[in-house]
Design an enzyme around this catalytic site. Structure first.
Site, short mmCIF file in Angstrom:
data_model
loop_
_atom_site.label_atom_id
_atom_site.label_comp_id
_atom_site.label_asym_id
_atom_site.label_seq_id
_atom_site.Cartn_x
_atom_site.Cartn_y
_atom_site.Cartn_z
N ARG A 156 -6.16 3.21 -12.55
CA ARG A 156 -6.65 1.66 -12.07
C ARG A 156 -7.56 0.86 -12.77
NH1 ARG A 156 -3.54 3.42 -7.84
NH2 ARG A 156 -1.58 3.34 -7.62
N LYS A 181 -5.88 3.30 -4.34
CA LYS A 181 -4.87 2.46 -3.23
C LYS A 181 -4.70 3.21 -2.02
CE LYS A 181 -0.95 -0.63 -4.35
NZ LYS A 181 -0.76 -0.87 -5.53
N HIS A 287 -4.34 -3.28 -17.32
CA HIS A 287 -3.18 -2.41 -16.04
C HIS A 287 -2.52 -1.96 -17.22
CE1 HIS A 287 -2.53 -1.28 -12.52
NE2 HIS A 287 -0.87 -0.96 -11.87
N ARG A 290 -2.40 1.46 -17.44
CA ARG A 290 -1.78 2.81 -16.72
C ARG A 290 -0.09 2.55 -17.21
NH1 ARG A 290 -2.68 4.70 -11.56
NH2 ARG A 290 -1.18 4.37 -9.99
N HIS A 313 1.08 7.84 -6.96
CA HIS A 313 1.86 7.14 -6.43
C HIS A 313 2.89 7.68 -4.97
CE1 HIS A 313 3.48 4.79 -10.25
NE2 HIS A 313 2.33 4.48 -9.62
N TYR A 322 9.20 4.31 -14.51
CA TYR A 322 9.05 4.25 -16.38
C TYR A 322 10.17 4.93 -16.89
CZ TYR A 322 4.18 2.94 -14.39
OH TYR A 322 2.95 1.45 -13.73
#
Length: 340
Positions: A156, A181, A287, A290, A313, A322
């Site tokens: 990120r 995150k 972004h 990514r 994630h 994706y």
């Protein structure tokens, strides 16, 4: 509303409501609670913003005087009048739930017929490999290196800017992302093609750091309480930012000087210019690099669990977005007009 007094900060032409002199101010209590639980500063800013808007929406009433109906009315207003996105409305709800549970000390029950902003199912914007090459070709210097790292590793934007020298392991060809995150650490690859450019960049950064030290500065901000635990560590090379500011900041009161990491707007603006210069009509941002990283890995046949780990994630369902690349959609079906 005897517990609320006026404060110096202004929003929408009015002053921020806080608790009276008899105790800590409401927003100060909120920020203290968030910091105690190690929430990020951005979450702190966002939650404070929504709490203030909630209070102003109801005529500067104290939240203790309100409950589910007032929360319901505020969320409905955001969806109907404000036409905010579903994620924005959910963020406002999370802020209010946190306020009532951890600051006011009261659980909130059912909300009734609250109008929810519908969350659309959207595919991420992804650049092709050729588009990536063209965009990167319009970047130079550290901006090219930052963008290349983001595409080559799935970082990120803020994860890239907050990299420290010790986070890059050239021998193992790994990059460690600290406090990503959700407060999670993870590892990703250091692309072989970027190893030499990163090392050359760090030589320049080290030279600047040594100059700062010779001038009596060269301190980097330390995470949480490490600055107090290791008071001399902030000048050590391993703690320095990989992408520091071009100019030192200066505290006018104390005279101290130092460097923070580069501001995100610098790369954002440069990337936007590069996209325009490349002639792309896609709405690409930093972004998007990514998104492209994850999509291209899946196209190359890597399993989704590996991609999930590299992206950091928590839930594989987040990574599943994706997998649209595995279903070719309209590209896999010939149009009937082509057979006329």
């Amino acid at each position: 509303m005897d517990e609320l007094v006026k404060h110096g900060n202004r929003e929408e032409g009015r002053k921020t409501p806080v608790q009276g002199a008899g105790g800590p101010k409401l927003l100060d209590r909120l920020r203290e609670s968030l910091r105690t639980r190690h929430y990020s500063r951005r979450t702190e800013e966002a939650y404070s913003h929504w709490v203030k808007r909630f209070i102003y929406f109801h005529g500067v009433r104290h939240p203790k005087e309100m409950a589910e109906p007032e929360i319901n009315a505020f969320l409905t207003h955001l969806a109907v009048k404000g036409q905010v996105s579903a994620s924005t409305q959910n963020q406002a709800l999370c802020a209010l739930l946190y306020l009532y549970k951890y600051v006011i000390g009261r659980e909130v029950g059912e909300f009734g017929d609250v109008v929810r902003a519908r969350k659309p199912k959207r595919l991420p914007v992804v650049l092709t490999r050729e588009e990536i090459k063209v965009v990167l070709g319009h970047l130079a210097g550290d901006k090219w290196l930052m963008a290349s790292l983001m595409y080559g590793t799935g970082l990120r934007l803020m994860e890239c800017l907050r990299l420290r020298v010790q986070d890059i392991d050239f021998r193992q060809s790994e990059i460690t992302i600290r406090d990503g995150k959700g407060g999670k650490d993870r590892r990703t690859m250091l692309p072989q093609t970027l190893s030499a450019p990163v090392q050359a960049h760090l030589l320049k950064v080290k030279k600047t750091h040594e100059q700062d030290l010779s001038h009596g500065w060269g301190q980097a901000s330390m995470p949480e309480a490490l600055g107090r635990k290791y008071p001399n560590a902030s000048t050590e090379w391993r703690w320095q930012w990989v992408f520091p500011q071009e100019n030192r900041w200066k505290n006018l009161k104390t005279g101290e000087e130092g460097r923070h990491h580069a501001d995100e707007s610098i790369l954002q603006k440069a990337f936007k210019r590069a996209v325009n210069q490349a002639g792309l009509v896609k709405r690409a941002s930093c972004h998007t690099l990514r998104h492209s990283f994850a999509t291209h890995l899946l196209e190359n046949g890597h399993d989704i669990r590996t991609v999930q780990e590299l992206l950091g994630h928590k839930d594989v369902r987040t990574t599943m977005i994706y997998t649209h690349v595995l279903n070719r959609g309209g590209q896999g079906v010939p149009s009937p007009i082509d057979s006329l």
